[in-house]
Design a protein around this motif. Structure first.
Motif, mmCIF file in Angstrom:
data_model
loop_
_atom_site.group_PDB
_atom_site.id
_atom_site.type_symbol
_atom_site.label_atom_id
_atom_site.label_comp_id
_atom_site.label_asym_id
_atom_site.label_seq_id
_atom_site.Cartn_x
_atom_site.Cartn_y
_atom_site.Cartn_z
ATOM 1 N N UNK A 18 0.809 -1.216 0.000
ATOM 2 C CA UNK A 18 0.000 0.000 0.000
ATOM 3 C C UNK A 18 0.848 1.275 0.000
ATOM 4 N N UNK A 19 2.068 1.171 0.464
ATOM 5 C CA UNK A 19 2.937 2.337 0.606
ATOM 6 C C UNK A 19 3.904 2.531 -0.552
ATOM 7 N N UNK A 20 4.214 1.469 -1.252
ATOM 8 C CA UNK A 20 5.299 1.497 -2.240
ATOM 9 C C UNK A 20 4.964 2.305 -3.489
ATOM 10 N N UNK A 21 6.024 2.747 -4.140
ATOM 11 C CA UNK A 21 5.925 3.268 -5.489
ATOM 12 C C UNK A 21 5.914 2.030 -6.366
ATOM 13 N N UNK A 22 4.842 1.858 -7.104
ATOM 14 C CA UNK A 22 4.599 0.586 -7.778
ATOM 15 C C UNK A 22 5.538 0.265 -8.926
ATOM 16 N N UNK A 23 5.976 1.237 -9.620
ATOM 17 C CA UNK A 23 6.829 0.946 -10.767
ATOM 18 C C UNK A 23 8.266 1.311 -10.419
ATOM 19 N N UNK A 24 8.978 0.356 -9.839
ATOM 20 C CA UNK A 24 10.384 0.606 -9.511
ATOM 21 C C UNK A 24 11.174 0.722 -10.806
ATOM 22 N N UNK A 25 12.076 1.667 -10.857
ATOM 23 C CA UNK A 25 12.939 1.833 -12.017
ATOM 24 C C UNK A 25 14.092 0.850 -11.846
ATOM 25 N N UNK A 26 14.307 0.025 -12.851
ATOM 26 C CA UNK A 26 15.320 -1.025 -12.756
ATOM 27 C C UNK A 26 16.365 -0.881 -13.859
ATOM 28 N N UNK A 27 17.481 -1.557 -13.633
ATOM 29 C CA UNK A 27 18.577 -1.565 -14.602
ATOM 30 C C UNK A 27 19.276 -2.912 -14.510
ATOM 31 N N UNK A 28 19.933 -3.323 -15.588
ATOM 32 C CA UNK A 28 20.663 -4.590 -15.610
ATOM 33 C C UNK A 28 22.095 -4.378 -15.117
ATOM 34 N N UNK A 44 24.890 5.050 -17.911
ATOM 35 C CA UNK A 44 23.473 4.781 -18.193
ATOM 36 C C UNK A 44 22.647 4.849 -16.914
ATOM 37 N N UNK A 45 23.206 4.331 -15.825
ATOM 38 C CA UNK A 45 22.502 4.382 -14.540
ATOM 39 C C UNK A 45 22.281 5.826 -14.107
ATOM 40 N N UNK A 46 23.313 6.658 -14.244
ATOM 41 C CA UNK A 46 23.181 8.069 -13.864
ATOM 42 C C UNK A 46 22.121 8.758 -14.720
ATOM 43 N N UNK A 47 22.126 8.476 -15.997
ATOM 44 C CA UNK A 47 21.136 9.089 -16.892
ATOM 45 C C UNK A 47 19.721 8.629 -16.560
ATOM 46 N N UNK A 48 19.562 7.351 -16.243
ATOM 47 C CA UNK A 48 18.245 6.810 -15.901
ATOM 48 C C UNK A 48 17.723 7.422 -14.603
ATOM 49 N N UNK A 49 18.607 7.573 -13.625
ATOM 50 C CA UNK A 49 18.210 8.217 -12.369
ATOM 51 C C UNK A 49 17.745 9.649 -12.626
ATOM 52 N N UNK A 50 18.493 10.354 -13.447
ATOM 53 C CA UNK A 50 18.148 11.739 -13.756
ATOM 54 C C UNK A 50 16.824 11.814 -14.514
ATOM 55 N N UNK A 51 16.642 10.946 -15.494
ATOM 56 C CA UNK A 51 15.431 10.970 -16.322
ATOM 57 C C UNK A 51 14.175 10.693 -15.505
ATOM 58 N N UNK A 52 14.299 9.842 -14.487
ATOM 59 C CA UNK A 52 13.133 9.468 -13.674
ATOM 60 C C UNK A 52 13.112 10.160 -12.314
ATOM 61 N N UNK A 53 14.098 11.038 -12.077
ATOM 62 C CA UNK A 53 14.184 11.777 -10.820
ATOM 63 C C UNK A 53 14.120 10.851 -9.606
ATOM 64 N N UNK A 54 14.972 9.806 -9.640
ATOM 65 C CA UNK A 54 15.065 8.865 -8.518
ATOM 66 C C UNK A 54 16.486 8.864 -7.985
ATOM 67 N N UNK A 100 21.392 -2.998 -5.650
ATOM 68 C CA UNK A 100 20.891 -1.619 -5.712
ATOM 69 C C UNK A 100 22.060 -0.748 -6.123
ATOM 70 N N UNK A 101 21.811 0.202 -6.995
ATOM 71 C CA UNK A 101 22.823 1.206 -7.304
ATOM 72 C C UNK A 101 22.229 2.563 -6.946
ATOM 73 N N UNK A 102 22.964 3.307 -6.144
ATOM 74 C CA UNK A 102 22.489 4.612 -5.680
ATOM 75 C C UNK A 102 23.351 5.717 -6.276
ATOM 76 N N UNK A 103 22.893 6.931 -6.099
ATOM 77 C CA UNK A 103 23.700 8.067 -6.542
ATOM 78 C C UNK A 103 25.046 8.076 -5.832
ATOM 79 N N UNK A 104 25.056 7.716 -4.555
ATOM 80 C CA UNK A 104 26.305 7.667 -3.790
ATOM 81 C C UNK A 104 27.273 6.659 -4.407
ATOM 82 N N UNK A 105 26.767 5.507 -4.835
ATOM 83 C CA UNK A 105 27.614 4.502 -5.486
ATOM 84 C C UNK A 105 28.286 5.087 -6.724
ATOM 85 N N UNK A 106 27.538 5.876 -7.473
ATOM 86 C CA UNK A 106 28.080 6.473 -8.699
ATOM 87 C C UNK A 106 29.074 7.582 -8.387
#
Length: 177
Positions: A94-104, A111-121, A136-142
């Motif tokens: 009930x609390x989650x954002x249903x469409x998690x943005x994923x990457x391989x 590509x991960x940085x661009x995807x995060x920026x495009x989806x504001x996550x 999980x890949x986070x902005x901090x990881x990048x």
């Protein structure tokens, strides 16, 4: 050198299931030292993401349900139209954002940085080609890519040029013919 998501992602991931309670999600975030967790189904497929912001909506709108006449600030209603629904939620489903943005894992870090920026996550769930959680890949990881030592960067360049571009294995004694 082309750094991949697998090179920088966190593999040991704190996660919850759809039935996980609000309190247990909060506990997972705190004990895991993370700001969001993926929500998994019974086959380890990522079905959503729950963040601290999702949990805070419950507090933000709490007075609306307990105090007569309370209305959240206009900016909160405009920014989070689904806030009331999430505020009423008690489980991850009930609390989650249903469409998690994923990457391989083999996608580039760029590509991960661009995807995060495009989806504001702030993070991406890393999944295999069957949609199962790998990390999980986070902005901090990048951002950590920017603080590698010169020796590490030089070795990566040597490896990239000698091994990948020229086909020579890079060994401590140098390339072998």
């Amino acid at each position: 050198m082309r750094m991949t998501v697998a090179d920088v992602m966190t593999s040991k991931v704190v996660f919850v299931t759809a039935a996980t309670s609000f309190k247990d999600i909060a506990e997972a975030l705190i004990t895991g030292g993370v700001s969001a967790v993926p929500v998994l189904d019974d086959d380890d497929h990522v079905i959503g993401m729950v963040s601290e912001a999702d949990l805070l909506r419950k507090e933000e709108f709490r007075e609306e349900f307990y105090c007569e006449g309370y209305r959240p600030p206009l900016r909160a209603r405009l920014r989070h139209p689904k806030g009331r629904r999430k505020a009423e939620g008690d489980t991850a489903a009930e609390l989650m954002t249903r469409r998690a943005i994923t990457i391989f894992p083999d996608a580039s870090a760029v590509s991960a940085a661009r995807l995060m920026d495009a989806h504001d996550v702030k993070r991406l769930a890393v999944v295999d080609y069957n949609g199962r959680l790998q990390g999980i890949v986070s902005r901090c990881d990048l951002v950590k890519l920017f603080v590698r030592g010169d020796e590490v960067i030089a070795a990566e360049i040597r490896d990239d040029i000698l091994d990948r571009a020229l086909g020579f294995p890079n060994t401590p004694a140098g390339p072998e013919a």
